[in-house]
Write a protein that holds these residues in place. Structure first.
Motif, PDB file in Angstrom:
ATOM      1  N   ALA A  23     -30.909   1.690  -4.477  1.00 14.53           N
ATOM      2  CA  ALA A  23     -29.522   1.232  -4.391  1.00 14.53           C
ATOM      3  C   ALA A  23     -28.588   2.168  -5.148  1.00 14.53           C
ATOM      4  O   ALA A  23     -27.488   2.495  -4.673  1.00 14.53           O
ATOM      5  CB  ALA A  23     -29.405  -0.190  -4.950  1.00 14.53           C
ATOM      6  N   ARG A  24     -29.006   2.641  -6.325  1.00 16.80           N
ATOM      7  CA  ARG A  24     -28.190   3.573  -7.102  1.00 16.80           C
ATOM      8  C   ARG A  24     -27.981   4.875  -6.337  1.00 16.80           C
ATOM      9  O   ARG A  24     -26.860   5.398  -6.250  1.00 16.80           O
ATOM     10  CB  ARG A  24     -28.865   3.865  -8.444  1.00 16.80           C
ATOM     11  N   ILE A  25     -29.068   5.406  -5.805  1.00 18.95           N
ATOM     12  CA  ILE A  25     -28.992   6.684  -5.094  1.00 18.95           C
ATOM     13  C   ILE A  25     -28.129   6.560  -3.846  1.00 18.95           C
ATOM     14  O   ILE A  25     -27.273   7.409  -3.567  1.00 18.95           O
ATOM     15  CB  ILE A  25     -30.409   7.164  -4.729  1.00 18.95           C
ATOM     16  N   LEU A  26     -28.344   5.495  -3.077  1.00 17.77           N
ATOM     17  CA  LEU A  26     -27.585   5.320  -1.841  1.00 17.77           C
ATOM     18  C   LEU A  26     -26.112   5.079  -2.128  1.00 17.77           C
ATOM     19  O   LEU A  26     -25.238   5.579  -1.410  1.00 17.77           O
ATOM     20  CB  LEU A  26     -28.172   4.154  -1.037  1.00 17.77           C
ATOM     21  N   ASN A  27     -25.803   4.338  -3.165  1.00 19.25           N
ATOM     22  CA  ASN A  27     -24.405   4.065  -3.519  1.00 19.25           C
ATOM     23  C   ASN A  27     -23.653   5.354  -3.804  1.00 19.25           C
ATOM     24  O   ASN A  27     -22.533   5.574  -3.319  1.00 19.25           O
ATOM     25  CB  ASN A  27     -24.356   3.144  -4.741  1.00 19.25           C
ATOM     26  N   SER A  29     -24.541   8.396  -2.813  1.00 20.74           N
ATOM     27  CA  SER A  29     -24.517   9.220  -1.601  1.00 20.74           C
ATOM     28  C   SER A  29     -23.467   8.737  -0.614  1.00 20.74           C
ATOM     29  O   SER A  29     -22.760   9.546   0.005  1.00 20.74           O
ATOM     30  CB  SER A  29     -25.902   9.201  -0.938  1.00 20.74           C
ATOM     31  N   VAL A  30     -23.338   7.431  -0.456  1.00 24.79           N
ATOM     32  CA  VAL A  30     -22.340   6.877   0.466  1.00 24.79           C
ATOM     33  C   VAL A  30     -20.933   7.231   0.002  1.00 24.79           C
ATOM     34  O   VAL A  30     -20.080   7.644   0.807  1.00 24.79           O
ATOM     35  CB  VAL A  30     -22.512   5.349   0.581  1.00 24.79           C
ATOM     36  N   HIS A  31     -20.660   7.089  -1.284  1.00 27.24           N
ATOM     37  CA  HIS A  31     -19.339   7.455  -1.802  1.00 27.24           C
ATOM     38  C   HIS A  31     -19.049   8.939  -1.567  1.00 27.24           C
ATOM     39  O   HIS A  31     -17.932   9.316  -1.192  1.00 27.24           O
ATOM     40  CB  HIS A  31     -19.253   7.140  -3.296  1.00 27.24           C
ATOM     41  N   GLN A  32     -20.051   9.774  -1.776  1.00 26.87           N
ATOM     42  CA  GLN A  32     -19.862  11.208  -1.578  1.00 26.87           C
ATOM     43  C   GLN A  32     -19.564  11.518  -0.118  1.00 26.87           C
ATOM     44  O   GLN A  32     -18.666  12.314   0.198  1.00 26.87           O
ATOM     45  CB  GLN A  32     -21.108  11.951  -2.034  1.00 26.87           C
ATOM     46  N   LEU A  33     -20.285  10.887   0.803  1.00 29.37           N
ATOM     47  CA  LEU A  33     -20.083  11.150   2.228  1.00 29.37           C
ATOM     48  C   LEU A  33     -18.727  10.650   2.708  1.00 29.37           C
ATOM     49  O   LEU A  33     -18.098  11.266   3.578  1.00 29.37           O
ATOM     50  CB  LEU A  33     -21.194  10.487   3.043  1.00 29.37           C
ATOM     51  N   LEU A  34     -18.264   9.531   2.154  1.00 21.45           N
ATOM     52  CA  LEU A  34     -16.986   8.966   2.585  1.00 21.45           C
ATOM     53  C   LEU A  34     -15.791   9.681   1.966  1.00 21.45           C
ATOM     54  O   LEU A  34     -14.725   9.769   2.580  1.00 21.45           O
ATOM     55  CB  LEU A  34     -16.928   7.481   2.232  1.00 21.45           C
ATOM     56  N   GLU A  35     -15.952  10.215   0.752  1.00 20.17           N
ATOM     57  CA  GLU A  35     -14.821  10.813   0.039  1.00 20.17           C
ATOM     58  C   GLU A  35     -14.667  12.308   0.295  1.00 20.17           C
ATOM     59  O   GLU A  35     -13.552  12.834   0.213  1.00 20.17           O
ATOM     60  CB  GLU A  35     -14.976  10.572  -1.467  1.00 20.17           C
ATOM     61  N   ASP A  36     -15.751  12.992   0.592  1.00 19.78           N
ATOM     62  CA  ASP A  36     -15.718  14.446   0.752  1.00 19.78           C
ATOM     63  C   ASP A  36     -15.971  14.806   2.215  1.00 19.78           C
ATOM     64  O   ASP A  36     -17.101  14.771   2.698  1.00 19.78           O
ATOM     65  CB  ASP A  36     -16.774  15.103  -0.144  1.00 19.78           C
ATOM     66  N   THR A 188     -24.144  14.538  -9.181  1.00 18.92           N
ATOM     67  CA  THR A 188     -24.661  13.523  -8.259  1.00 18.92           C
ATOM     68  C   THR A 188     -26.026  13.027  -8.708  1.00 18.92           C
ATOM     69  O   THR A 188     -26.322  11.828  -8.647  1.00 18.92           O
ATOM     70  CB  THR A 188     -24.753  14.099  -6.838  1.00 18.92           C
ATOM     71  N   VAL A 189     -26.872  13.940  -9.163  1.00 22.03           N
ATOM     72  CA  VAL A 189     -28.192  13.554  -9.663  1.00 22.03           C
ATOM     73  C   VAL A 189     -28.065  12.622 -10.859  1.00 22.03           C
ATOM     74  O   VAL A 189     -28.744  11.589 -10.949  1.00 22.03           O
ATOM     75  CB  VAL A 189     -29.018  14.808 -10.035  1.00 22.03           C
ATOM     76  N   LEU A 190     -27.177  12.966 -11.801  1.00 26.18           N
ATOM     77  CA  LEU A 190     -26.986  12.126 -12.982  1.00 26.18           C
ATOM     78  C   LEU A 190     -26.473  10.739 -12.603  1.00 26.18           C
ATOM     79  O   LEU A 190     -26.952   9.718 -13.121  1.00 26.18           O
ATOM     80  CB  LEU A 190     -26.006  12.792 -13.948  1.00 26.18           C
ATOM     81  N   ARG A 191     -25.513  10.697 -11.710  1.00 25.23           N
ATOM     82  CA  ARG A 191     -24.972   9.406 -11.284  1.00 25.23           C
ATOM     83  C   ARG A 191     -26.028   8.578 -10.564  1.00 25.23           C
ATOM     84  O   ARG A 191     -26.126   7.358 -10.761  1.00 25.23           O
ATOM     85  CB  ARG A 191     -23.764   9.622 -10.370  1.00 25.23           C
ATOM     86  N   SER A 192     -26.842   9.226  -9.740  1.00 22.78           N
ATOM     87  CA  SER A 192     -27.887   8.517  -9.001  1.00 22.78           C
ATOM     88  C   SER A 192     -28.943   7.936  -9.931  1.00 22.78           C
ATOM     89  O   SER A 192     -29.551   6.908  -9.626  1.00 22.78           O
ATOM     90  CB  SER A 192     -28.557   9.465  -7.996  1.00 22.78           C
ATOM     91  N   ALA A 193     -29.167   8.592 -11.058  1.00 18.96           N
ATOM     92  CA  ALA A 193     -30.157   8.109 -12.027  1.00 18.96           C
ATOM     93  C   ALA A 193     -29.551   7.174 -13.067  1.00 18.96           C
ATOM     94  O   ALA A 193     -30.249   6.747 -13.999  1.00 18.96           O
ATOM     95  CB  ALA A 193     -30.814   9.292 -12.727  1.00 18.96           C
TER      96      ALA A 193
END
Length: 315
Positions: A23-27, A29-36, A188-193
């Motif tokens: 859930a952390r990783i997908l959250n 990734s989804v924000h990154q795909l929608l914002e960038d 992104t890695v830090l946020r995902s973890a």
């Protein structure tokens, strides 16, 4: 403790941790795909599926919605969030005599709320569903800490959680080993973890690949680092097998593998950390897989069968 109950607790720990980390990783990734808009959604989605060990369905181009269906909602895939929640709940149902009422009610309520949360997320976006999973996983961890005796059942639960956590962080790092040292992908890695805030406080905002890898692999105080998870898993196995002949230095296979992996990280020169990093991470991932098999042989079965994706549900 009966082997079936020990196995259930071990997999409860793994499945809840898997749902939380996914859930952390997908959250993120989804924000990154929608914002960038500059990010290639198909490439980024396939990269994430590779990290999580989930095969893409079909040959069409992937976007945020297809990615979410595969990673979050696929019921028949134990690597997805819903699949992990279902598996954790079934394991808990099969081990009710060794699980506190509060833990069972937490997982059962989560399982019952998933369909409604899923329908809502399909209308407004996945963030609400993913945040719900993170909150419920945190509640489960808190209830486990406060309602379980520190006996063998607790050790098996923490052992499963630690093994899964180490595996997931290694997968995250493997997904970025080709990035430049100053790439924003390391944030992104830090946020995902779930490590961004703690990392920034530790290193006073200085960001580069070396510091990120050092923090997520070798930090001795951060509970989501690989070193911390390996040390915690090693302590659990050591306490589960107090009768081993320490004078002869005989070690169970799982304990030997965990101790070797932990000591290699602990005594590695910081300057050597980024040298051959892909090989080092791949070897560490293989060791974690071997630990899972060794635990299975030692406590649950006569032959190894555990795989990260093909894990069966103990009933």
């Amino acid at each position: 403790m009966l082997a079936r109950n020990a196995e259930s607790l071990y997999w409860i720990g793994r499945y809840v941790e898997r749902a939380d980390d996914t859930a952390r990783i997908l959250n993120v990734s989804v924000h990154q795909l929608l914002e960038d808009v500059s990010v290639d959604s198909d490439h980024a989605s396939r990269q994430l599926l590779t990290v999580l060990g989930i095969p893409p369905e079909g040959k069409g181009e992937l976007d945020v919605w297809k990615l979410t269906e595969l990673v979050a909602y696929a019921k028949d895939n134990p690597s997805s969030i819903v699949g992990s929640i279902n598996a954790a709940r079934e394991n808990t149902r099969g081990a009710r005599e060794v699980v506190s009422t509060e833990l069972w009610e937490c997982l059962n309520a989560t399982w019952n709320a998933v369909p409604e949360r899923q329908r809502y997320a399909r209308r407004v976006g996945p963030h609400s569903f993913l945040s719900f999973v993170e909150e419920r996983a945190a509640m489960f961890a808190g209830l486990a800490d406060s309602t379980m005796s520190r006996d063998d059942g607790w050790m098996f639960l923490v052992l499963g959680r630690s093994v899964e956590r180490a595996d997931m962080v290694v997968r995250l790092l493997l997904s970025r080993v080709q990035d430049k040292a100053s790439s924003p992908g390391w944030i992104t890695v830090l946020r995902s973890a779930g490590a961004q805030d703690t990392f920034l406080r530790t290193y006073r905002g200085a960001l580069d690949a070396g510091r990120v890898v050092q923090f997520l692999l070798r930090d001795t105080l951060f509970p989501r680092s690989v070193f911390y998870a390996l040390r915690q898993a090693e302590d659990c196995v050591d306490q589960l097998d107090p009768t081993l002949n320490s004078r002869g230095n005989d070690k169970a296979e799982a304990l030997r593998l965990l101790g070797r992996a932990r000591s290699e990280l602990e005594f590695l020169r910081p300057s050597d950390l980024l040298e051959e990093l892909p090989r080092r991470l791949t070897a560490l991932q293989e060791t974690i897989r071997e630990v899972g098999e060794a635990v299975s042989v030692q406590y649950f079965h006569s032959a190894p069968w555990v795989a990260w994706r093909g894990a069966e549900v103990s009933l």
